[in-house]
Design an enzyme around this catalytic site. Structure first.
Site, PDB file in Angstrom:
ATOM      1  CG  ASN A   1      38.302  45.450  42.278  1.00 31.44           C
ATOM      2  OD1 ASN A   1      37.779  44.804  43.184  1.00 31.44           O
ATOM      3  ND2 ASN A   1      39.542  45.236  41.862  1.00 31.44           N
ATOM      4  CD1 TRP A   2      33.463  49.025  45.467  1.00 31.66           C
ATOM      5  CD2 TRP A   2      32.011  47.988  46.816  1.00 31.66           C
ATOM      6  NE1 TRP A   2      32.258  49.655  45.336  1.00 31.66           N
ATOM      7  CE2 TRP A   2      31.341  49.041  46.148  1.00 31.66           C
ATOM      8  CE3 TRP A   2      31.282  47.200  47.713  1.00 31.66           C
ATOM      9  CZ2 TRP A   2      29.985  49.315  46.363  1.00 31.66           C
ATOM     10  CZ3 TRP A   2      29.928  47.469  47.927  1.00 31.66           C
ATOM     11  CH2 TRP A   2      29.290  48.514  47.254  1.00 31.66           C
ATOM     12  CE  LYS A   3      41.779  47.232  43.940  1.00 28.13           C
ATOM     13  NZ  LYS A   3      43.117  47.754  43.748  1.00 28.13           N
TER      14      LYS A   3
ATOM     15  N   GLY B   1      46.506  51.680  42.606  1.00 30.25           N
ATOM     16  CA  GLY B   1      46.569  52.129  43.995  1.00 30.25           C
ATOM     17  C   GLY B   1      47.723  53.075  44.293  1.00 30.25           C
TER      18      GLY B   1
ATOM     19  N   GLY C   1      39.228  51.119  41.431  1.00 31.92           N
ATOM     20  CA  GLY C   1      39.411  50.612  42.788  1.00 31.92           C
ATOM     21  C   GLY C   1      39.030  51.688  43.796  1.00 31.92           C
TER      22      GLY C   1
ATOM     23  CD  GLU D   1      43.046  46.773  36.792  1.00 32.17           C
ATOM     24  OE1 GLU D   1      42.320  47.694  37.150  1.00 32.17           O
ATOM     25  OE2 GLU D   1      43.327  45.817  37.511  1.00 32.17           O
TER      26      GLU D   1
ATOM     27  CD  GLU E   1      45.037  44.811  44.348  1.00 31.18           C
ATOM     28  OE1 GLU E   1      43.902  44.373  44.626  1.00 31.18           O
ATOM     29  OE2 GLU E   1      45.260  46.021  44.154  1.00 31.18           O
TER      30      GLU E   1
ATOM     31  CG  HIS F   1      43.127  42.667  40.319  1.00 31.44           C
ATOM     32  ND1 HIS F   1      44.164  43.079  41.128  1.00 31.44           N
ATOM     33  CD2 HIS F   1      42.421  43.793  40.002  1.00 31.44           C
ATOM     34  CE1 HIS F   1      44.091  44.390  41.290  1.00 31.44           C
ATOM     35  NE2 HIS F   1      43.041  44.846  40.621  1.00 31.44           N
TER      36      HIS F   1
ATOM     37  CB  SER G   1      45.569  55.812  39.904  1.00 33.70           C
ATOM     38  OG  SER G   1      46.368  55.114  40.828  1.00 33.70           O
TER      39      SER G   1
END
Ligand code: PGA
Length: 258
Positions: free
Chosen positions: A15-17, A179, A240, A173, A103, A101, A219
């Site tokens: 997941n490159w966000k 992160g 991530g 998650e 975020e 997600h 992480s």
């Protein structure tokens, strides 16, 4: 991950966000593909930003790597400026879409109701939703992890029947691990995965809950991947930060079970 008896391939998702440009995407694949050319017994999916989906598709056309979107709207088309639909993602060859997600729940108003609409929309298209669920730190501290997860899972799937065990992936998650460098201990994650699988056995047919993939995110790194993937109930990972480095991500893909 269960042993040889298990038919399902572990699923490793990058997941490159909101990171990187199209030129970087090309560089990533020129480094990453040779490192993973011999990988067969695991499934890799890459979720670049929308702007690099088409490039990623072209660069992986000769490989088994799957394309994943990071989000979508629940309508097929219409006056929704700035949004992307399942029809568009299908059209360019996406297999997966990450939904719910944390975020997006935190910053973009993705409530359980909206996540449900998106999951339902993905399930009627050809996309496989990767439904993200997870508790916040204060919820874990007050022993509400299972309650939170149950509500998120039930709400997202309410009113929808799963057709087979590849129609949905659930990503556990824990929000406090995303992160932050604080990974859930493998045993902690495994416990929640087992809870989700048991919960799913009440929501859908047992063969589906047993065969579906429940992956872990938060992480994940080359340092913890082997221990995580050694757990019975962990069928893959959603990565991530460490997925932005081709060498690190290749190492994660090539995990070895202890
Ligand atoms: P992280 O992100 O690996 O950087 O913690 C995981 C995710 O948000 O899916």
């Amino acid at each position: 991950m269960k042993g040889a008896l298990e038919m399902k391939k572990p699923l490793i998702v990058a997941n490159w966000k909101m990171n990187k440009t199209d030129i970087w995407t090309k560089k990533f694949f020129s480094d990453f593909l040779p490192l993973t050319a011999d990988v067969q017994d695991r499934e890799i999916a890459i979720a670049p930003p929308f702007t690099s989906l088409v490039t990623a598709k072209a660069l992986t056309a000769e490989t088994e790597i799957k394309l994943c979107a990071q989000n979508m709207h629940w309508e097929l088309e219409g006056a929704y400026t700035g949004e992307i639909s399942s029809k568009m993602l299908d059209d360019i060859g996406c297999t997966y879409v990450i939904l719910g997600h944390s975020e997006r729940r935190e910053h973009f108003g993705d409530t359980d109701e909206r996540v449900q609409k998106k999951v339902h929309a993905a399930l009627v298209s050809d996309l496989v939703p990767i439904l993200c669920v997870g508790e916040k730190e204060f919820e874990r501290d007050s022993n509400r992890t299972f309650l939170v997860i149950e509500k998120q899972v039930r709400k997202a799937l309410d009113g929808k029947k799963l057709a087979h065990n590849n129609s949905l992936v659930i990503a556990y998650e824990p929000v406090w691990a995303i992160g932050t460098g604080k990974t859930a201990k493998p045993g902690q994650a495994n416990e929640v995965h087992a809870f989700i699988r048991e919960l799913m056995s009440h929501i859908c047919e047992k063969s589906i809950s047993t065969g579906m993939r429940i992956i872990y995110g938060g992480s994940v790194s080359p340092d913890n991947i082997d221990a995580l993937m050694s757990m019975d109930e962990i069928d893959g990972v959603l990565v991530g930060a460490s997925s932005l480095d081709p060498g690190k991500f290749a190492r994660i893909v090539k995990f070895t079970v202890e």
